[in-house]
Design a protein around this motif. Structure first.
Motif, short mmCIF file in Angstrom:
data_model
loop_
_atom_site.label_atom_id
_atom_site.label_comp_id
_atom_site.label_asym_id
_atom_site.label_seq_id
_atom_site.Cartn_x
_atom_site.Cartn_y
_atom_site.Cartn_z
N PRO A 1 0.71 -0.89 -0.08
CA PRO A 1 0.15 0.02 0.29
C PRO A 1 0.78 1.08 -0.05
O PRO A 1 0.61 2.52 -0.56
CB PRO A 1 -0.39 0.31 1.18
CG PRO A 1 -0.81 -1.88 1.12
CD PRO A 1 0.36 -2.39 0.51
N LEU A 2 2.67 1.55 0.18
CA LEU A 2 2.76 2.12 0.25
C LEU A 2 3.47 3.07 -0.89
O LEU A 2 3.96 3.60 -1.21
CB LEU A 2 3.90 2.86 1.30
CG LEU A 2 3.40 2.71 3.15
CD1 LEU A 2 4.25 1.62 4.16
CD2 LEU A 2 2.58 3.04 3.43
N HIS A 3 3.47 1.45 -1.11
CA HIS A 3 4.59 1.69 -3.17
C HIS A 3 3.14 2.01 -3.56
O HIS A 3 3.99 3.09 -4.01
CB HIS A 3 4.79 0.47 -3.84
CG HIS A 3 5.91 -0.30 -3.23
ND1 HIS A 3 6.92 0.08 -3.55
CD2 HIS A 3 6.48 -0.71 -1.84
CE1 HIS A 3 8.00 -0.78 -2.85
NE2 HIS A 3 7.24 -1.35 -1.91
N SER A 4 1.83 1.91 -3.76
CA SER A 4 1.24 2.81 -4.53
C SER A 4 0.93 4.35 -3.64
O SER A 4 0.04 4.40 -4.88
CB SER A 4 0.30 1.71 -4.08
OG SER A 4 -1.22 2.31 -4.97
N MET A 5 0.83 4.24 -2.49
CA MET A 5 0.33 5.87 -2.43
C MET A 5 1.27 6.86 -2.78
O MET A 5 1.27 8.21 -2.50
CB MET A 5 0.71 5.98 -0.33
CG MET A 5 0.25 6.88 0.17
SD MET A 5 0.82 7.08 1.88
CE MET A 5 -0.65 5.67 2.68
N ASN A 6 3.00 6.40 -3.57
CA ASN A 6 3.60 7.47 -4.01
C ASN A 6 2.49 7.42 -4.86
O ASN A 6 3.37 9.02 -6.04
CB ASN A 6 5.10 6.84 -4.37
CG ASN A 6 6.00 6.38 -3.23
OD1 ASN A 6 5.73 6.71 -2.54
ND2 ASN A 6 6.58 5.65 -3.39
N ASP A 7 2.19 7.33 -5.70
CA ASP A 7 0.52 7.52 -6.58
C ASP A 7 0.03 9.42 -6.84
O ASP A 7 0.16 9.78 -7.63
CB ASP A 7 0.33 6.56 -7.63
CG ASP A 7 0.89 5.40 -8.35
OD1 ASP A 7 2.45 5.83 -8.49
OD2 ASP A 7 0.50 4.45 -7.82
N LEU A 8 -0.23 8.71 -5.25
CA LEU A 8 -1.13 10.39 -4.70
C LEU A 8 0.01 11.29 -3.91
O LEU A 8 0.45 12.54 -4.55
CB LEU A 8 -2.19 9.66 -4.11
CG LEU A 8 -2.75 8.55 -4.29
CD1 LEU A 8 -4.27 8.94 -3.48
CD2 LEU A 8 -3.25 9.90 -5.69
N ARG A 9 0.98 10.71 -3.03
CA ARG A 9 1.90 11.54 -2.06
C ARG A 9 3.08 12.46 -2.38
O ARG A 9 3.81 13.08 -2.41
CB ARG A 9 2.33 11.21 -0.70
CG ARG A 9 3.59 9.43 -0.91
CD ARG A 9 3.17 8.93 0.24
NE ARG A 9 4.18 7.64 -0.25
CZ ARG A 9 4.88 7.11 0.81
NH1 ARG A 9 4.23 7.03 2.15
NH2 ARG A 9 5.48 5.67 0.50
N GLY B 1 13.22 4.66 2.25
CA GLY B 1 13.32 5.09 1.38
C GLY B 1 11.82 5.20 0.25
O GLY B 1 13.09 5.95 -0.71
N LEU B 2 10.49 4.57 0.47
CA LEU B 2 10.07 4.33 -0.39
C LEU B 2 9.61 5.15 -1.41
O LEU B 2 9.40 5.87 -2.01
CB LEU B 2 8.45 3.48 0.02
CG LEU B 2 8.89 1.91 -0.63
CD1 LEU B 2 10.17 1.39 0.22
CD2 LEU B 2 7.40 1.73 -0.26
#
Length: 306
Positions: free
Chosen positions: A53-61, A95-96
């Motif tokens: 979910p954190l990898h995917s969250m990069n698309d927003l954050r 470091g994601l």
């Protein structure tokens, strides 16, 4: 964690000291949380694993941070829009988020109290020579670097972090101290609602296994209203609060007006205010009496001129 003092040596980005004295007699780090994340330290870069979910969250954050920072500059370099900016990524994990910010041109320091997380981040960074000069990692807490980095950073990122700290008020105070006047603080976290307990704890951890059991403690979740109150009381003006929703079936996040689960916030540190105008002198009774006599007797006024 036991309180201790000493010196830490580390590689340095230009402008940052190589060694620093520090003290952890007062910490915002929860030692139980450290144990939880230490056990997962090698899984940060598994895009299908515990941190998916954190990898995917990069698309927003990542765009959220980039676009709000670009509002503060007149122009930017194509391909490196954040060039020249200094960013602190607090609780950086493996470091994601640190790496994409570095690729956007920023000079980034990623800090995390879990040594194993920093080792993972250092190892992954080594695969991209471009990041070598842009990213520095340190195994430490935020409060340990406050004194050496007062008003240093253009932006601070605390993504999925504040729900893990012991003392949120102290954490925000430290963020404010190391931000430059006019600098930005970006936070993503989880609201404290019945829905977040049902979905964030019961479903995500205990039923679906989207995140490992024990990752979150509902009592540490914070509402946007409480977070905004703490931010404003520490000289940070809240610019944006917006909801974030995760679809566990598609694995993607999207923005939402609903903040009852996850949300993102952007706040800006107040710039240095103009000093207040000097106060009018307070006249004592004798001065007032003299002024009255002068007004009533023009002759006295002429005498005073002599």
């Amino acid at each position: 964690m036991q309180a201790h003092t000493g010196r830490l040596s580390s590689p340095s980005l230009s402008g940052y000291p190589v060694t620093r004295p520090y003290s952890t007699s007062q910490t915002t780090v929860d030692s139980n949380e450290v144990k939880t994340f230490r056990a997962l330290a090698r899984k940060w870069w598994d895009e299908q694993g515990a941190y998916a979910p954190l990898h995917s969250m990069n698309d927003l954050r990542v765009p959220f941070i980039r676009d709000n920072l670009l509002k503060t500059v007149a122009d930017h370099q194509p391909g490196k829009p954040l060039s020249g900016m200094k960013i602190l990524d607090v609780g950086c994990g493996g470091g994601l988020l640190t790496e994409p910010l570095g690729r956007l041109g920023a000079s980034v320091i990623g800090i995390d109290p879990v040594d194993e997380n920093i080792k993972t981040a250092q190892h992954h960074k080594s695969f991209d020579p471009v990041l070598a000069k842009r990213i520095e990692y340190r195994a430490c807490s935020l409060e340990e670097i406050v004194e050496e980095t007062v008003e240093t950073f253009d932006a601070i990122v605390a993504s999925e972090v504040v729900e893990h700290v012991v003392d949120l008020e102290t954490f925000i105070q430290c963020c404010c101290r190391v931000l430059k006047p006019g600098g930005s603080l970006f936070i993503t976290t989880i609201n404290k609602t019945q829905l977040s307990y049902a979905l964030g704890i019961i479903f995500a951890e205990q039923i679906a296994g989207l995140v490992p059991k024990g990752t979150h403690t509902w009592e540490k979740f914070v509402s946007p209203e409480k977070l905004e109150s703490i931010l404003e009381s520490n000289g940070l003006s809240v610019q944006t609060v917006t909801g974030m929703l995760y679809n566990p079936f598609s694995g993607f996040w999207h923005w939402s007006e609903n903040t009852s689960l996850n949300y993102a916030a952007h706040a800006v540190k107040s710039k240095v205010e103009e000093p207040p105008a000097p106060a009018e002198p307070v006249l004592n009774e004798e001065t007032e009496e003299l002024r009255a006599n002068v007004s009533a007797n023009p002759g006295v006024h002429e005498e005073l001129k002599k």
